[in-house]
Structures are given as C-alpha cells and as structure tokens.
Write an enzyme that holds these catalytic residues in place. Sequence first.
Site, mmCIF file in Angstrom:
data_model
loop_
_atom_site.group_PDB
_atom_site.id
_atom_site.type_symbol
_atom_site.label_atom_id
_atom_site.label_comp_id
_atom_site.label_asym_id
_atom_site.label_seq_id
_atom_site.Cartn_x
_atom_site.Cartn_y
_atom_site.Cartn_z
ATOM 1 N N GLU A 245 0.883 -1.173 0.000
ATOM 2 C CA GLU A 245 0.000 0.000 0.000
ATOM 3 C C GLU A 245 0.914 1.214 0.000
ATOM 4 O O GLU A 245 1.478 1.576 1.038
ATOM 5 C CB GLU A 245 -0.882 0.007 1.259
ATOM 6 C CG GLU A 245 -1.825 -1.174 1.375
ATOM 7 C CD GLU A 245 -2.986 -1.110 0.398
ATOM 8 O OE1 GLU A 245 -3.163 -0.066 -0.253
ATOM 9 O OE2 GLU A 245 -3.686 -2.118 0.269
ATOM 10 N N CYS A 279 -2.383 9.424 2.137
ATOM 11 C CA CYS A 279 -2.020 8.710 0.902
ATOM 12 C C CYS A 279 -3.086 8.907 -0.166
ATOM 13 O O CYS A 279 -2.776 9.046 -1.343
ATOM 14 C CB CYS A 279 -1.813 7.228 1.189
ATOM 15 S SG CYS A 279 -3.228 6.457 1.985
HETATM 16 P P1 NAD Z 1 8.166 5.082 4.641
HETATM 17 O O1 NAD Z 1 8.201 4.283 3.396
HETATM 18 O O2 NAD Z 1 9.271 6.014 4.905
HETATM 19 O O3 NAD Z 1 8.095 4.122 5.926
HETATM 20 C C1 NAD Z 1 7.067 3.181 6.099
HETATM 21 C C2 NAD Z 1 7.547 2.096 7.044
HETATM 22 O O4 NAD Z 1 8.568 1.344 6.408
HETATM 23 C C3 NAD Z 1 8.149 2.610 8.351
HETATM 24 O O5 NAD Z 1 7.710 1.796 9.411
HETATM 25 C C4 NAD Z 1 9.641 2.454 8.114
HETATM 26 O O6 NAD Z 1 10.386 2.296 9.295
HETATM 27 C C5 NAD Z 1 9.663 1.186 7.289
HETATM 28 N N1 NAD Z 1 10.878 1.001 6.486
HETATM 29 C C6 NAD Z 1 11.748 1.948 6.043
HETATM 30 N N2 NAD Z 1 12.738 1.366 5.329
HETATM 31 C C7 NAD Z 1 12.473 0.038 5.313
HETATM 32 C C8 NAD Z 1 13.129 -1.082 4.720
HETATM 33 N N3 NAD Z 1 14.252 -0.947 4.002
HETATM 34 N N4 NAD Z 1 12.577 -2.306 4.903
HETATM 35 C C9 NAD Z 1 11.432 -2.457 5.603
HETATM 36 N N5 NAD Z 1 10.790 -1.439 6.200
HETATM 37 C C10 NAD Z 1 11.296 -0.200 6.050
HETATM 38 O O7 NAD Z 1 6.757 5.810 4.635
HETATM 39 P P2 NAD Z 1 6.208 6.905 5.651
HETATM 40 O O8 NAD Z 1 6.938 8.170 5.436
HETATM 41 O O9 NAD Z 1 6.161 6.330 7.018
HETATM 42 O O10 NAD Z 1 4.699 7.052 5.170
HETATM 43 C C11 NAD Z 1 4.296 7.947 4.187
HETATM 44 C C12 NAD Z 1 4.073 7.229 2.884
HETATM 45 O O11 NAD Z 1 3.130 6.194 3.091
HETATM 46 C C13 NAD Z 1 3.464 8.112 1.825
HETATM 47 O O12 NAD Z 1 4.059 7.837 0.588
HETATM 48 C C14 NAD Z 1 2.006 7.692 1.810
HETATM 49 O O13 NAD Z 1 1.348 7.939 0.608
HETATM 50 C C15 NAD Z 1 2.129 6.246 2.095
HETATM 51 N N6 NAD Z 1 0.880 5.710 2.631
HETATM 52 C C16 NAD Z 1 0.156 4.831 1.864
HETATM 53 C C17 NAD Z 1 -1.044 4.345 2.337
HETATM 54 C C18 NAD Z 1 -1.857 3.366 1.534
HETATM 55 O O14 NAD Z 1 -2.713 2.715 2.119
HETATM 56 N N7 NAD Z 1 -1.650 3.221 0.239
HETATM 57 C C19 NAD Z 1 -1.519 4.738 3.588
HETATM 58 C C20 NAD Z 1 -0.775 5.633 4.326
HETATM 59 C C21 NAD Z 1 0.437 6.099 3.835
#
Ligand code: NAD
Length: 497
Positions: A245, A279
């Site tokens: 997602e 998002c």
């Molecule tokens: P992010 O990708 O920076 O982090 C998300 C999660 O992934 C965090 O818990 C982070 O610690 C973890 N992470 C980071 N690097 C990783 C790796 N190498 N391996 C595994 N896990 C890792 O995202 P964010 O800044 O926390 O959230 C914002 C983003 O999320 C925006 O792009 C938003 O659009 C998206 N989002 C999507 C949805 C959806 O349902 N489609 C919902 C909410 C947010």
Amino acid sequence: MTATHVPGLPVIEDGWLISTNPATGEEAGRVPISDEKAVVAAVERAKAAAVWWQGLGFEGRKVRLLRWRTLLVERIEELAELAHREAGKPVTDGIIEVTAAVEHLDWAAKHAKRVLGPRKVRTRLLLAEHAGHLEYQPFGVVGVIGPWNYPIVTPVGPISGALAAGNTVVLKPSEYTPVVGQWLADTFAEVVPEHPVLQAVHGLGDVGGALCRSGVGKIAFTGSTATGKKVMAACAENLVPVVIEAGGKDALIVDADADVDAAAEAAVWGAMTNAGQTCIGIERVYAVAPVYDRFVDAVVEKAGKLRTGTEIGPITMPKQLDIIRDHIEDALAQGGRAVLGGASAVQAPYVSPTVLVDVPETSSEIREETFGPTLTITKVRDADEAVAKANDTAYGLGGAVFGKRNAIRIARRLRSGMVAVNGTLAFVGMGNLPFGGVGESGFGRIHGEDGLREFARAKAITVRRAKSLLPAMTFERTPAQVNQIVKALRLLYGRKP
Ligand code: NAD
C-alpha cells in the site's frame, strides 16, 4: 521525560526510541528498539501463538476481535489524544481515524467465516467421481509494517484481516509513531492475554527489513513507493508474499453538471485533512471550463478559513517540509500562480493551505507526491481531457469525481484502485470495500472480502467418492478409455459457440 528535541524527529538513546511531538518537540513516549534477534524472537513467539489462535476457530476469534473493537470505542479519546501528541493530528481527526479502524475490525471479525470458511465446490463432469473442497488457510504470522500519517487505521486495516483469517501479527510501526503502535499491541493483550497474538517491534527501516527476513508468512506494507520496492526485494529472498500500500497523487474531477460548492468543500477536505499527509489525499483537481472559475473561488474561500495549529496540524516529518516547499517553488517557477498561500506557506512545523492554478503538468507539484496541504486546480476542456490528465501519473491509488450524468462512467475510467463519486476518501471508511492501488501505488488489497483473502492461502482438496468411469490419471487406462474421454470432451466442449 521533559526533554525537548527537534520537533517530530525520533531520537535513539541507549536502546530506546524516543518519539517527539512534531509541534513542540516534547517527548511523546519511548519504546525499546528491537534488534534482529528480538524481531526473530517475536516472530517465533507469534508462530507458537498462531497454533492457539487458529485453534479458536472463526467464532472464537470473532469474540476476541470484537472485544478489542469495544475497547477501542471505550478508549477512543485516549487513543486520539495519543495520536495528537505523537503525530500532531488534531484530536477530532484522530477520533475519525479510530472510527474507520473500528469499522474494519468489526467487519473483518463478523465476515471472516463467510468469506474464508471451508466450502464444497460443484463437481465438473470430467471428474464427476471427485468432490471438491475449498478452504482458506492462514499464513501463520503476518508482519505489518506501518507509516506514521495514519498510525491507527493503516495498521488496524491489515491487522484486522490478518487476525480474522487466523494469523498472528508482528507490527513494526513507523519510527515517528511507535507509541501508538505499542498502544495497539498493549490493548490487544488486555483483551487477549493468553498468548502474544499481536506484538510490536520497534526501530528504523532496518527493523522493518529484519521483519521481512524473519520467517513471517506474509508482509503487509504501508508506506512510500521507494520503501515498498525495498520491502519487495527483501521479501523476494525467501519468496515471502507482500501487499504493498504505497503513495499516491490522487485527482478530483469536476464535471460540468457538478454541485460546485459541494465539490469545493470535498476538495478542500480531501486535500487539507491531516495537513495533506494522506495517501489518498486529493493533490490535483481537473475542473471543466464552464465551472472552473466558480470552483476556484469556492475553494479559495473555504481553504482560506483554515488555520494552522487548529484545523491544519503540523507536518509530522521535518524533512517533508523541504519537499512541500520545493514543489510549491517549482510550480511557481514553471508559471503557476498561488491563489492562496504560496512561496511563504511553509513555516516549520506548519504549512498553511496553498492553492495553485495554471501549474504545468511537468511540475513536481503535479507529478510527485507532495504530502502537504497544497492543491493544484487545472482548467480542462471536458471530462475526456480531465480523465487523460488524471491518469497521466505513475501512481494510481484513489480519486474522486463530482458530477451527475456521467460521474460513474468517469469514475470507471480513472486508473486507480478506488474512486469516490460526489465525495472524497469515502471508500476508506467502508469495511466491505477493498482498499489498494495500481502502478506505483502498489498492489494487493486490504479491507473487505479481498482484504480477508489477502491474508489466507486458497487450499484445494479433492475427495474421490466413486470409481472413475473415464479414468484419466492412471497408467492403467486403456486406449479405449482414452477414446471415450475424447468422445466425452467433444460432446461437452466440441460445439462452436
Ligand atoms: P516510509 O516508506 O518512509 O516508511 C514506512 C515504514 O517502512 C516505516 O515503518 C519504516 O520504518 C519502514 N521502512 C523503512 N525502510 C524500510 C526497509 N528498508 N525495509 C522495511 N521497512 C522499512 O513511509 P512513511 O513516510 O512512514 O509514510 C508515508 C508514505 O506512506 C506516503 O508515501 C504515503 O502515501 C504512504 N501511505 C500509503 C497508504 C496506503 O494505504 N496506500 C496509507 C498511508 C500512507
């Protein structure tokens, strides 16, 4: 516990992850960092707990999930308050977020048996001697990796589906909102104290990576597209399936017969709620020429009333402020005009509502996820041009259409996983509708029937009930029997349609 840090930036100190309030920098709480060993240990505990959890069956799990649902309702203010302290979101927005989480939990608990329960499958003529059974078996342990922007509903969606399907869950919340994540695991343990059915592990991205490699049966990831690709790569090492997602650049289309005032209200809410850190937030509007001026005026009037610090909370992640500023500056440099806010809108940790017009489609404000309270409005000739422009993006998460006669037809043509007609974001609150994107917004679905099936493996079982009349799957078949099979096949399927 009174130390003040850079607002919003998580601090790591002596094995603790200290979460800070993005508005004030005050500590919002702390959780222990989990190293790789701790992640594997949590998953091993979850595997053992899964045996007990699966043994409860759909009814036993339903009762427990509904108890957790009721706890969330009883303590809704406490949870919204915590999300306010940790993510900066207005408490009332936090309340709405819990409401959506409760809806998904309730729906998954009540419908898992119907959607995933064992069933007989009608026998086909060629294998008439066999009965078919279909059932959906859980993966065991599901790892849920969450973002910070909706720290309650984004994990609770996949957690609900995964738990209702019979899996146990290890949650890795965002490093920006670990305390909310831990609260979810702790309160679940209050209603299900017997075994660690829902646990949380904490840390930066490496801890998420460790979870991907820890022996979980599936990963449900919510976060940015770039991280989603890293999660897929880590999961590929052991062929661990994933749901992704990811981000979006959702568009709202205003057609000629739209209720312009309602469209403006929805656009402002869709773009500015949670300070634009959504998002499925509306980031672009394509309005047809006859209603364009009225729509722009109405949006400016409504968005102009919103105040930072009240309706518009702080930007949770400090580095996002630079991205929002860059996008606004790029839009203006390429010939766009700010009809509200603009170049000076970014005043850390807040961004005041910004509405931009005449922004070329090449601008980063149009092409990349901004994740702030900004909105572009572009005049288009007709709905066809609106659809073409809305679809001209690598993303494809949600979207919205305002109009009457053609609204649903336009909605169908949008390349996205979800569209709200004469509303925005509504689909995220409906427990019985799937949620997920296409393209760079990810794949797989959470919520609804598809979201339940996402957390189970389809298992086919056949049971032979009689001797085969036309034995095909044996070395003992005779040439005459093979001829009969061909005859039967011609009889059944040989006629041209
Ligand atoms: P992010 O990708 O920076 O982090 C998300 C999660 O992934 C965090 O818990 C982070 O610690 C973890 N992470 C980071 N690097 C990783 C790796 N190498 N391996 C595994 N896990 C890792 O995202 P964010 O800044 O926390 O959230 C914002 C983003 O999320 C925006 O792009 C938003 O659009 C998206 N989002 C999507 C949805 C959806 O349902 N489609 C919902 C909410 C947010």
